[in-house]
Design a protein around this motif. Sequence first.
Motif, PDB file in Angstrom:
ATOM      1  N   ASP A 215       0.845  -1.188   0.000  1.00  0.00           N
ATOM      2  CA  ASP A 215       0.000   0.000   0.000  1.00  0.00           C
ATOM      3  C   ASP A 215       0.884   1.242   0.000  1.00  0.00           C
ATOM      4  O   ASP A 215       2.096   1.158   0.177  1.00  0.00           O
ATOM      5  N   LEU A 216       0.240   2.391  -0.194  1.00  0.00           N
ATOM      6  CA  LEU A 216       1.003   3.631  -0.323  1.00  0.00           C
ATOM      7  C   LEU A 216       1.734   3.996   0.956  1.00  0.00           C
ATOM      8  O   LEU A 216       2.817   4.568   0.923  1.00  0.00           O
ATOM      9  N   LEU A 217       1.140   3.649   2.102  1.00  0.00           N
ATOM     10  CA  LEU A 217       1.776   3.997   3.375  1.00  0.00           C
ATOM     11  C   LEU A 217       3.112   3.267   3.506  1.00  0.00           C
ATOM     12  O   LEU A 217       4.149   3.862   3.830  1.00  0.00           O
ATOM     13  N   MET A 218       3.081   1.972   3.225  1.00  0.00           N
ATOM     14  CA  MET A 218       4.312   1.173   3.293  1.00  0.00           C
ATOM     15  C   MET A 218       5.326   1.701   2.284  1.00  0.00           C
ATOM     16  O   MET A 218       6.524   1.796   2.568  1.00  0.00           O
ATOM     17  N   LEU A 219       4.836   2.037   1.105  1.00  0.00           N
ATOM     18  CA  LEU A 219       5.724   2.561   0.070  1.00  0.00           C
ATOM     19  C   LEU A 219       6.416   3.820   0.577  1.00  0.00           C
ATOM     20  O   LEU A 219       7.628   3.985   0.445  1.00  0.00           O
ATOM     21  N   PHE A 220       5.641   4.703   1.194  1.00  0.00           N
ATOM     22  CA  PHE A 220       6.208   5.961   1.690  1.00  0.00           C
ATOM     23  C   PHE A 220       7.238   5.697   2.786  1.00  0.00           C
ATOM     24  O   PHE A 220       8.315   6.293   2.803  1.00  0.00           O
ATOM     25  N   VAL A 221       6.897   4.784   3.691  1.00  0.00           N
ATOM     26  CA  VAL A 221       7.807   4.452   4.786  1.00  0.00           C
ATOM     27  C   VAL A 221       9.162   4.016   4.230  1.00  0.00           C
ATOM     28  O   VAL A 221      10.221   4.534   4.613  1.00  0.00           O
ATOM     29  N   CYS A 222       9.128   3.069   3.290  1.00  0.00           N
ATOM     30  CA  CYS A 222      10.383   2.528   2.768  1.00  0.00           C
ATOM     31  C   CYS A 222      11.098   3.535   1.882  1.00  0.00           C
ATOM     32  O   CYS A 222      12.329   3.587   1.842  1.00  0.00           O
ATOM     33  N   TYR A 223      10.323   4.347   1.187  1.00  0.00           N
ATOM     34  CA  TYR A 223      10.888   5.393   0.345  1.00  0.00           C
ATOM     35  C   TYR A 223      11.741   6.342   1.188  1.00  0.00           C
ATOM     36  O   TYR A 223      12.873   6.667   0.843  1.00  0.00           O
ATOM     37  N   GLU A 224      11.197   6.746   2.345  1.00  0.00           N
ATOM     38  CA  GLU A 224      11.933   7.656   3.214  1.00  0.00           C
ATOM     39  C   GLU A 224      13.134   6.963   3.858  1.00  0.00           C
ATOM     40  O   GLU A 224      14.201   7.543   3.989  1.00  0.00           O
ATOM     41  N   LEU A 225      12.926   5.693   4.238  1.00  0.00           N
ATOM     42  CA  LEU A 225      14.045   4.936   4.814  1.00  0.00           C
ATOM     43  C   LEU A 225      15.199   4.866   3.822  1.00  0.00           C
ATOM     44  O   LEU A 225      16.367   4.991   4.189  1.00  0.00           O
ATOM     45  N   LEU A 226      14.845   4.681   2.562  1.00  0.00           N
ATOM     46  CA  LEU A 226      15.863   4.582   1.524  1.00  0.00           C
ATOM     47  C   LEU A 226      16.646   5.899   1.439  1.00  0.00           C
ATOM     48  O   LEU A 226      17.870   5.900   1.333  1.00  0.00           O
ATOM     49  N   THR A 227      15.926   7.014   1.521  1.00  0.00           N
ATOM     50  CA  THR A 227      16.607   8.312   1.464  1.00  0.00           C
ATOM     51  C   THR A 227      17.598   8.453   2.611  1.00  0.00           C
ATOM     52  O   THR A 227      18.762   8.790   2.409  1.00  0.00           O
ATOM     53  N   PHE A 228      17.114   8.187   3.836  1.00  0.00           N
ATOM     54  CA  PHE A 228      17.980   8.432   4.992  1.00  0.00           C
ATOM     55  C   PHE A 228      19.117   7.423   5.078  1.00  0.00           C
ATOM     56  O   PHE A 228      20.214   7.759   5.493  1.00  0.00           O
ATOM     57  N   SER A 229      18.855   6.165   4.673  1.00  0.00           N
ATOM     58  CA  SER A 229      19.924   5.175   4.803  1.00  0.00           C
ATOM     59  C   SER A 229      21.008   5.387   3.752  1.00  0.00           C
ATOM     60  O   SER A 229      22.130   4.916   3.918  1.00  0.00           O
ATOM     61  N   THR A 230      20.689   6.088   2.665  1.00  0.00           N
ATOM     62  CA  THR A 230      21.731   6.312   1.665  1.00  0.00           C
ATOM     63  C   THR A 230      22.510   7.597   1.934  1.00  0.00           C
ATOM     64  O   THR A 230      23.557   7.818   1.333  1.00  0.00           O
ATOM     65  N   TYR A 231      22.000   8.431   2.840  1.00  0.00           N
ATOM     66  CA  TYR A 231      22.710   9.685   3.126  1.00  0.00           C
ATOM     67  C   TYR A 231      24.153   9.455   3.585  1.00  0.00           C
ATOM     68  O   TYR A 231      25.072  10.089   3.055  1.00  0.00           O
ATOM     69  N   PRO A 232      24.397   8.515   4.524  1.00  0.00           N
ATOM     70  CA  PRO A 232      25.798   8.288   4.925  1.00  0.00           C
ATOM     71  C   PRO A 232      26.653   7.781   3.767  1.00  0.00           C
ATOM     72  O   PRO A 232      27.871   7.981   3.765  1.00  0.00           O
ATOM     73  N   LEU A 233      26.024   7.126   2.790  1.00  0.00           N
ATOM     74  CA  LEU A 233      26.791   6.628   1.653  1.00  0.00           C
ATOM     75  C   LEU A 233      27.187   7.757   0.723  1.00  0.00           C
ATOM     76  O   LEU A 233      28.303   7.811   0.204  1.00  0.00           O
ATOM     77  N   VAL A 234      26.245   8.688   0.531  1.00  0.00           N
ATOM     78  CA  VAL A 234      26.531   9.805  -0.369  1.00  0.00           C
ATOM     79  C   VAL A 234      27.654  10.665   0.207  1.00  0.00           C
ATOM     80  O   VAL A 234      28.563  11.100  -0.508  1.00  0.00           O
TER      81      VAL A 234
END
Lengths: 477, 491
Positions: A126-145
């Motif tokens: 569902d969209l809620l789960m999509l949003f949750v993981c979408y944001e997690l993806l952003t924050f978890s890649t920040y240390p990589l960038v």
Amino acid sequence: MLAAIMLPLIGAMLVLLAAARPNLREFFSIATAVVLCVDLVWLASHVFDGDMPSLVLAEPIPGFSLTLAVEPLGMLFALIAGFLWLVTTIYAIGYMRGHNEQNQTRFYTFFAIAIAAAMGVAFAGDLLMLFVCYELLTFSTYPLVTHVGTPKARAGGRIYLGVLVGTSMSMLLLAIILTALEAGTLSFVSGGIFSDASTTMMLGMLLALFVFGIGKAALMPFHFWLPAAMVAPTPVSALLHAVAVVKAGVFSIMKISIYIFGIERMATLPAAEMLGYVAGFTIVVASLIAFSKDNLKARLAYSTISQLSYVVLGSLLAVQAGVIGGTMHIVMHAFGKITLFFCAGAILIATNKSKVSELDGLGKDMPWTMTAFFIASLSIAGLPPAGGVWSKWLLAQATVETGQWVLLSVLLVSTLLNIGYLLEIPVRGFFKRSIDDHRYNEAPATCLLAIGVAVLMTVLLFFIPDPLYRVASMLVR
Amino acid sequence: MIDEQLSVLAVVAPLLAAPLCVLMPRARWSWLLALVASVACFAISVRLFVLVQSDGMIVTPLGGWAAPWGIEYRVDPVNSLVMLIVSGISSVCLLSARLSINKEIDSSRQPLFYTAWLLCLSGLIGMTVTGDAFNLFVFLEISSLSSYVLIAMGRDRRALTASFQYLVMGTIGATFIIIGVGFLYLATGSLNMADIAVRLPDTIATRTMESALAFLTVGMGLKIAMFPLHLWLPNAYAYAPSVVSAFIAATATKVALYALIRFLFTIFGYQFSFVEMPLSAILAVLAVAAVLVASTVAIFERDIKRMLAYSSVAQIGYMLLGIAIASQAGVTASIAHIFNHALMKGALFLALACVVYQIGSVMRDDLTGLSRRMPWTFGAFTIASLSLIGMPLTAGFTSKWLLVQAALAAGWWMIALLVLIGSLLAVVYIWRVIEIMIRPPAENAPRQEAPLSLLAPAWILALANIYFGIFTGINIGSAKAAAIWLLGGVS
């Protein structure tokens, strides 16, 4: 399915535990990736037979739950991300050691977490789960960038986070909450969830909020985080900014078009056509900017921006050929672009060169790398013998079906531009004479192995596109 | 039998323990006593919460005097939730108080400190459970006076001026409240809230009632730190001892906000407060201004405690906005945010308590490399920060969602958009801090993690942020029940 999300997380923990012993740590990374691939293939064998398991995790907002559900599009995305994670890990070991990077444990840990988030995006029910993981993806890649930790990397990270969080929090979240109020549900349902009572005006606005709110799709004017994120080490650029992150963006748009709006409903929205022109604009302008970039990674970044809009365009055209073409393009572009980034990284560690104008005559020193670069460029441009041909063909067919002649010419012009700015590099490498007499070695073996696998897939997909086509057409049945 | 007296016990336990704290021969014993009293209060609150969830409201007449002559305590779905959070936060903060206070206050004054703490706790709990308008004022004064003392005990001499500033503003607020209560008494001849509510319909819409509403709203507004009456708050939070900042930030303004909700919805009623009087518009404008202005100020604040203080002003704006929407969804969002914000601010200030303990400064530039120097503290701070930003899977996300949903459902488009923009400003001010914390530390900076008894409380609250972001039965479920209880027929 849940295992696909948990596995990388477990991997991340193992990596942390083995921090002191690099060999064991890398073994854990690869082992997790292998297990994940096996799990995904096993799951895929069920899904492509028509079995669609789903699982409710929790209900944080009354009436709206976090669900996992598999469908062909998500399965495809998960398969590519999982498989390329394995390939990238192999590549990263050679690259990170060859480049003597600091903080490698942190690197592999967040890499695994990011993959877990990408799996979550793929299997969101569902969209809620999509949003949750979408944001997690952003924050978890920040240390990589920001991995290298220089002021430039921090500035890049700021733009990266600013644009992605900014667009998603102000527009995507608004769109999701509006959808919740308008439709009463957030589940992905084949054929869409809006009733006939929803007005064209409302849906058009929602579509615009979704398409711009998903900043990871890098539609102009929210594209500039992608070049900024190129300060990251090359394996990050390769996997995340050619596959996992950006594809999570276009994948989300595709998924929302199919399962939230429904293709038939989309076709009636004037807003879809207008946004299609925005995508067309992005395709051409990003290609033109790519021409002007001398830095190899920056050029590839703009090429990515342009290619992402192909997928967005495919979903906005709202016809069968567009959806199938767009879906196939997610796969084709993933293999092609990851090869290009791998090659760019290989050139960097072997020669310490990062500018296009410095690559004259490199073909003699690094023949494998340059050949792979050549084939992958063909795939991006959409020329045989590489897989990119088929997705572009279908997208062009979709523009013809809908009578969008302007967009058809956009696709054709873009092909020419792609040839221009990408093939320039192998041409320089093979046909120009090098400026100095310095000889270079080929890249480390693990890097070459990864490049070989990726480029092989590109060629394979040219000769055997059929399984992919069949999976993609499951979406529009 | 004992169940009926529980609400009284919750107030009396800390009240009785308070003077005993002074008598303790050692500071450590008074700490232990304060902790025991606070935990007892928390246990009672949990029991009351469970009872109210299953059986509904519990009414206890004090001393056997029947209402409306005697004072009665009423525990209902709304205040049982507030009690839970107040006593819970107090207990967690006290856990980390011993070490933190040892460092910040000299041992001769420590028993006094714990006395003031317990008085403050008792006052706050009293404000929540009482069903009597004048009694509420009394408890408000108890909690306020003791919190002036608590703030004045800060290390920095500026704590004295901060406390004085708060005292002046707080007293004005209290005066306004007593005037408002006086008007209510004048018009209805009763001080019992439920009784006033019954009698009011006859006398409502008179000038007296309108003034009562105005005085009470402004008076409570001062206590809540409603923009632009928030000027006392930043200094008070910044210069108070670390654990006091955590305690006050997570509880005091929330209880005042609860009292405002009580006055508006239970006593005056939805019809008078929001239909006949233009409170919706006033509160909405002030709330949005609070969000935007305070968040912007927070961006430029170098002292992190002050930054969080301004962030509190902004977050209070969100809670007021929920009240301004005045629908079931809005009030749900507001009450849920009271709960969630207590968790995040509590965790943030407790993490800062660790920083103060080890580094001695909370200026942004002194925290370079905190992620290496104090990784666990940094972890708790980051989780709570993400919750403050409204990152999914944290408590902050759920309250933001509810608020935006309520605003959109009411057709307040612009407001919904401004809320989202406000949360982007939060991203900016929080990330400025995080970014400095993850810079590589100076060469000679040692690893200096805080002791476990400071870390554990911060982590308890940080993990609570995640737990209540995923399993929302307690916070959102009961906030919803509370909103239905408050609004009755109004949807």
